[in-house]
Design a protein around this motif. Structure first.
Motif, PDB file in Angstrom:
ATOM      1  N   ILE A 159       0.844  -1.193   0.000  1.00  0.00           N
ATOM      2  CA  ILE A 159       0.000   0.000   0.000  1.00  0.00           C
ATOM      3  C   ILE A 159       0.880   1.244   0.000  1.00  0.00           C
ATOM      4  O   ILE A 159       1.883   1.313   0.704  1.00  0.00           O
ATOM      5  CB  ILE A 159      -0.935  -0.002   1.221  1.00  0.00           C
ATOM      6  CG1 ILE A 159      -1.883  -1.207   1.163  1.00  0.00           C
ATOM      7  CG2 ILE A 159      -1.736   1.289   1.305  1.00  0.00           C
ATOM      8  CD1 ILE A 159      -2.752  -1.366   2.396  1.00  0.00           C
ATOM      9  N   ALA A 160       0.502   2.220  -0.796  1.00  0.00           N
ATOM     10  CA  ALA A 160       1.291   3.456  -0.885  1.00  0.00           C
ATOM     11  C   ALA A 160       0.382   4.605  -1.280  1.00  0.00           C
ATOM     12  O   ALA A 160      -0.785   4.413  -1.654  1.00  0.00           O
ATOM     13  CB  ALA A 160       2.417   3.293  -1.899  1.00  0.00           C
ATOM     14  N   LYS A 161       0.928   5.808  -1.201  1.00  0.00           N
ATOM     15  CA  LYS A 161       0.234   7.010  -1.621  1.00  0.00           C
ATOM     16  C   LYS A 161       1.159   7.811  -2.529  1.00  0.00           C
ATOM     17  O   LYS A 161       2.245   8.209  -2.121  1.00  0.00           O
ATOM     18  CB  LYS A 161      -0.181   7.854  -0.414  1.00  0.00           C
ATOM     19  CG  LYS A 161      -1.107   9.019  -0.766  1.00  0.00           C
ATOM     20  CD  LYS A 161      -1.571   9.730   0.495  1.00  0.00           C
ATOM     21  CE  LYS A 161      -2.563  10.841   0.154  1.00  0.00           C
ATOM     22  NZ  LYS A 161      -3.040  11.550   1.371  1.00  0.00           N
ATOM     23  N   ASP A 210      -1.056  12.073  -4.292  1.00  0.00           N
ATOM     24  CA  ASP A 210      -2.285  12.232  -3.514  1.00  0.00           C
ATOM     25  C   ASP A 210      -3.320  11.144  -3.787  1.00  0.00           C
ATOM     26  O   ASP A 210      -4.521  11.341  -3.550  1.00  0.00           O
ATOM     27  CB  ASP A 210      -2.914  13.611  -3.765  1.00  0.00           C
ATOM     28  CG  ASP A 210      -2.028  14.741  -3.257  1.00  0.00           C
ATOM     29  OD1 ASP A 210      -1.344  14.533  -2.235  1.00  0.00           O
ATOM     30  OD2 ASP A 210      -2.013  15.807  -3.901  1.00  0.00           O
ATOM     31  N   LYS A 211      -2.858  10.007  -4.296  1.00  0.00           N
ATOM     32  CA  LYS A 211      -3.770   8.896  -4.538  1.00  0.00           C
ATOM     33  C   LYS A 211      -3.274   7.659  -3.805  1.00  0.00           C
ATOM     34  O   LYS A 211      -2.084   7.379  -3.786  1.00  0.00           O
ATOM     35  CB  LYS A 211      -3.890   8.613  -6.039  1.00  0.00           C
ATOM     36  CG  LYS A 211      -4.487   9.768  -6.837  1.00  0.00           C
ATOM     37  CD  LYS A 211      -4.550   9.450  -8.313  1.00  0.00           C
ATOM     38  CE  LYS A 211      -5.130  10.624  -9.107  1.00  0.00           C
ATOM     39  NZ  LYS A 211      -5.159  10.347 -10.567  1.00  0.00           N
ATOM     40  N   ARG A 212      -4.236   6.919  -3.210  1.00  0.00           N
ATOM     41  CA  ARG A 212      -3.889   5.681  -2.525  1.00  0.00           C
ATOM     42  C   ARG A 212      -3.956   4.527  -3.502  1.00  0.00           C
ATOM     43  O   ARG A 212      -4.805   4.472  -4.383  1.00  0.00           O
ATOM     44  CB  ARG A 212      -4.857   5.432  -1.363  1.00  0.00           C
ATOM     45  CG  ARG A 212      -4.655   6.375  -0.185  1.00  0.00           C
ATOM     46  CD  ARG A 212      -5.661   6.103   0.903  1.00  0.00           C
ATOM     47  NE  ARG A 212      -5.591   4.726   1.385  1.00  0.00           N
ATOM     48  CZ  ARG A 212      -4.726   4.312   2.304  1.00  0.00           C
ATOM     49  NH1 ARG A 212      -3.859   5.166   2.827  1.00  0.00           N
ATOM     50  NH2 ARG A 212      -4.729   3.056   2.701  1.00  0.00           N
ATOM     51  N   VAL A 231      -4.110   2.478  -8.695  1.00  0.00           N
ATOM     52  CA  VAL A 231      -4.972   3.243  -7.792  1.00  0.00           C
ATOM     53  C   VAL A 231      -6.087   2.347  -7.250  1.00  0.00           C
ATOM     54  O   VAL A 231      -6.721   1.590  -7.991  1.00  0.00           O
ATOM     55  CB  VAL A 231      -5.573   4.453  -8.524  1.00  0.00           C
ATOM     56  CG1 VAL A 231      -6.554   5.201  -7.624  1.00  0.00           C
ATOM     57  CG2 VAL A 231      -4.471   5.390  -8.989  1.00  0.00           C
ATOM     58  N   THR A 232      -6.333   2.440  -5.928  1.00  0.00           N
ATOM     59  CA  THR A 232      -7.402   1.644  -5.306  1.00  0.00           C
ATOM     60  C   THR A 232      -8.598   2.488  -4.907  1.00  0.00           C
ATOM     61  O   THR A 232      -9.673   1.962  -4.645  1.00  0.00           O
ATOM     62  CB  THR A 232      -6.867   0.918  -4.054  1.00  0.00           C
ATOM     63  OG1 THR A 232      -6.305   1.875  -3.145  1.00  0.00           O
ATOM     64  CG2 THR A 232      -5.820  -0.106  -4.450  1.00  0.00           C
ATOM     65  N   ASP A 233      -8.407   3.806  -4.765  1.00  0.00           N
ATOM     66  CA  ASP A 233      -9.554   4.665  -4.454  1.00  0.00           C
ATOM     67  C   ASP A 233      -9.310   6.082  -4.988  1.00  0.00           C
ATOM     68  O   ASP A 233      -8.277   6.377  -5.516  1.00  0.00           O
ATOM     69  CB  ASP A 233      -9.833   4.702  -2.954  1.00  0.00           C
ATOM     70  CG  ASP A 233      -8.647   5.198  -2.126  1.00  0.00           C
ATOM     71  OD1 ASP A 233      -8.497   4.725  -0.992  1.00  0.00           O
ATOM     72  OD2 ASP A 233      -7.882   6.066  -2.633  1.00  0.00           O
TER      73      ASP A 233
END
Length: 672
Positions: free
Chosen positions: A31-33, A36-38, A670-672
């Motif tokens: 998981i990363a950002k 500004d996107k997770r 991107v997940t969300d």
């Protein structure tokens, strides 16, 4: 480090596999950002290593066909080449061959790098490979062609027989991207892309398109063609070298990211052991100035040779920032004969400046034979480059141009091979104190005027070993008996095999050229299109110490040291010293190519010569490790930040080569 991240050995029937720990670092999504996107980031490095294991480094046909058909919906096994190529060229199997093992590995791995939704494209059914040493009959300079309507991609030898690993990777993705443009992108997406690229239809250009933009392209090729090619180039860079697309054309980067990749991004990481820092308080991110003046002069009487001089002047307020070190253009006649022209910096009086100096005036001259095509000669593009790699591409509508050649003696007839005159023979000679064999290629030519004075004849031969590439050579023309003669020097380290001459090419003084195929092609299905290639001439070569193994680079003994020339006030000028060790089994290390990538994604290629590069035979024991050093001076204005050696390719004298990729492509979904 382990070559290709995996090493397989067999002893007493037991298989031992050693795999690099580095392949597992990004194998499991984390998981990363980013921006500004997770999302999750990961790489396919483990996949790439396992492909080598499963396919035995690309040599197991059943294994790689299973992967290609089940995972990507394509096959390299063509039941009928004449039927497949019917809409495009109607050629039979004699003009094609199997892929080399390493080529298959690269294709599978690059297909895997593309998003999962692009793995299978229903319209793409076959991948085919032209015979080594033979170009495409319609597009003789093309390394690959995507036939979207016919459902296949064909690759030429030139796609893979290159010093750049990154080029091969981008090309594979580029060709598959054409199927996305043809079948997956809707009309609105294409319209928006055309508008973004400043494209408009223009019947006066060879591609039927032109663009008003001059700098927002990842390559001169993308700028010179059409929106389809621009998109294919942009997608390939988005995956393989996203920094260049981002720095050259941020709006295109965002378009591909948001409209095609659904917000997902790629990061190309260079192995930190091969990185270094460049310091610069005043970096040059400015493109060369626009052309504000273009002068062309043609000197020479109508029935004499002509000297053509082209001079351009750039609009620039600051020579150091907006000046240029080089301009390149290809000038075409009305029948397609052409001349490549390079323009170099000159002062106000027309005197050429020293190496590395910039100017707003660039000039170049070339000679046109009195037999060259008369009439108007045109160019579609002028590429202007500064010392740090910033490029401006100007199209034919961006500058005034008029080049007229008054040649009443023009020759528009191509030289022609005389049927059934080709032959191969052998002799022996002594070179550098050692006996070598020489294969002599000879054929008769029908030429109405005069053959070219420089390398008028070309021939390529193939052996029967799949892992090797063509042997090529240029030769002379004998006016007395009207024959081309090309000699191939074949030392004992060349492969022992039957050699076939599969392709020749002839050039006359007027720059007309014609190629001829010699294959086992049996012709086509349409009577009017039957084209029976003459069977190739063959000759057996027996050597005592054939070398078909690649040279080896010691991955654990590479050192890169970078020192600014002016540390108190760094201006980007940096001395970079690359030290590495190489060994070979028989013919000996010959030359290397290395590429440095800057923080903007611009790649800078350098050749590494040594004391034996120009010798036919090596000195010393080539089986022992030998250390070589290449000193590189990065120019003033070089981009500050982390640079790295992104790749390196080494060659031996027998033509074997190995490309090393020091980058890892990291996916961020991107997940969300």
């Amino acid at each position: 480090f382990i070559e290709d991240d995996i090493q397989v050995s067999v002893n007493n029937g037991y298989k031992t596999v050693i795999i690099s720990a580095a392949v597992f670092v990004n194998a499991t999504p984390k998981i990363a950002k980013i921006e500004d996107k997770r999302g999750v980031f990961y790489s396919q490095r483990l996949h790439h290593a396992l492909v080598r294991f499963v396919t035995n480094n690309g040599s197991d046909v059943a294994a790689y066909e299973k992967i290609l058909t089940e995972r990507y919906g394509v096959s390299t096994l063509v039941p009928d080449y004449s039927m497949l190529t019917y809409p495009t060229g109607n050629e039979s199997s004699g003009r094609f061959q199997s892929f080399h093992a390493e080529e298959i590995v690269k294709i599978i791995n690059m297909f895997e790098e593309m998003p999962k939704g692009m793995h299978k494209l229903p319209e793409l059914k076959y991948l085919i490979r032209r015979l080594d040493g033979t170009p495409h009959p319609f597009y003789d300079e093309a390394p690959a062609v995507a036939w979207a309507d016919a459902g296949y991609i064909e690759f030429m030898e030139s796609a893979f027989n290159t010093s750049s690993v990154q080029y091969i990777h981008r090309l594979i993705i580029h060709e598959k991207a054409h199927f996305l443009w043809e079948y997956q992108f809707d009309g609105q997406l294409k319209v928006d892309w055309i508008e973004l690229g400043g494209w408009y239809e223009d019947s006066n250009t060879t591609s039927g398109w032109a663009t008003s933009n001059q700098t927002e392209f990842v390559s001169a090729y993308a700028h010179s063609k059409n929106p389809n090619e621009d998109m294919a180039e942009s997608i390939s860079y988005f995956i393989v070298n996203p920094d260049l697309l981002k720095s050259r054309a941020i709006r295109k980067y965002e378009f591909v990211r948001d409209r095609i990749m659904q917000g997902n991004i790629y990061i190309s990481q260079i192995n930190e052991n091969f990185t270094f820092q460049v310091y610069n308080l005043f970096p040059d991110y400015v493109f060369p100035g626009k052309i504000k003046r273009l002068d062309i002069s043609v000197n020479g009487m109508p029935e004499l040779d002509k000297t053509v001089t082209i001079e351009i002047e750039l609009h620039a307020l600051n020579v150091d920032l907006e000046g240029a070190k080089l301009a390149y253009l290809r000038v075409f006649s009305e029948i397609g004969t052409y001349k490549d022209v390079y323009l170099y910096p000159v002062d106000e009086n027309g005197f050429q400046l020293g190496d590395g100096e910039l100017s707003t005036i660039l000039q170049g001259s070339f000679t046109l034979s009195k037999f060259a095509k008369a009439g108007f000669w045109r160019t579609q593009q002028i590429i202007i480059t500064d010392s740090v790699g910033n490029q401006r591409m100007e199209g034919a509508n961006d500058f005034g141009w008029k080049l007229y050649v008054n040649n009443p003696l023009e020759d528009a007839i191509k030289p022609e091979y005389v049927i059934d005159t080709a032959s191969l023979s052998k002799s022996k000679a002594e070179i550098e104190g050692q006996e070598v064999q020489v294969i002599h290629a000879k054929w008769q030519v029908n030429e109405n005027k005069f053959m070219s004075e420089n390398s008028p004849c070309y021939a390529s031969m193939n052996d029967e070993i799949l892992s090797t590439y063509r042997v090529e050579g240029y030769g002379t023309y004998d006016e007395f008996d009207e024959t081309c003669n090309v000699d191939f020097i074949m030392p004992d380290y060349m492969p022992s095999s039957n050699y076939s001459m599969n392709y020749i090419k002839m050039y006359d003084l007027a720059m007309n050229q014609r190629g001829t195929y010699f294959t086992n092609s049996s012709g086509g299905l349409r009577d009017e299109d039957i084209n029976l290639d003459e069977l190739p001439q063959q000759i057996e070569l027996v050597t005592n110490e054939q070398d078909i193994e690649q040279p080896e680079l010691d991955l654990n003994n590479i050192e890169i040291i970078a020192m600014p020339t002016n540390p108190d006030a760094p201006n980007g000028e940096t001395v970079v010293t690359v030290t590495f060790s190489v060994r070979d089994n028989i013919s000996g290390y010959n030359i290397a190519s290395l590429t440095l990538r800057d923080p903007q994604g611009t790649e800078h290629q350098y050749w590494v010569y040594n004391e034996d590069t120009w010798s036919l035979f090596p000195s010393g024991d080539v089986t022992q490790w030998h250390t070589y050093t290449r000193n590189i001076i990065l120019p003033v204005g070089s981009a500050p930040g982390t640079w790295g050696m992104s790749e390196m390719t080494i060659y031996d004298r027998a033509g074997n080569f190995k490309g090393y990729d020091f980058t890892e492509i990291v996916h961020f979904d991107v997940t969300d």
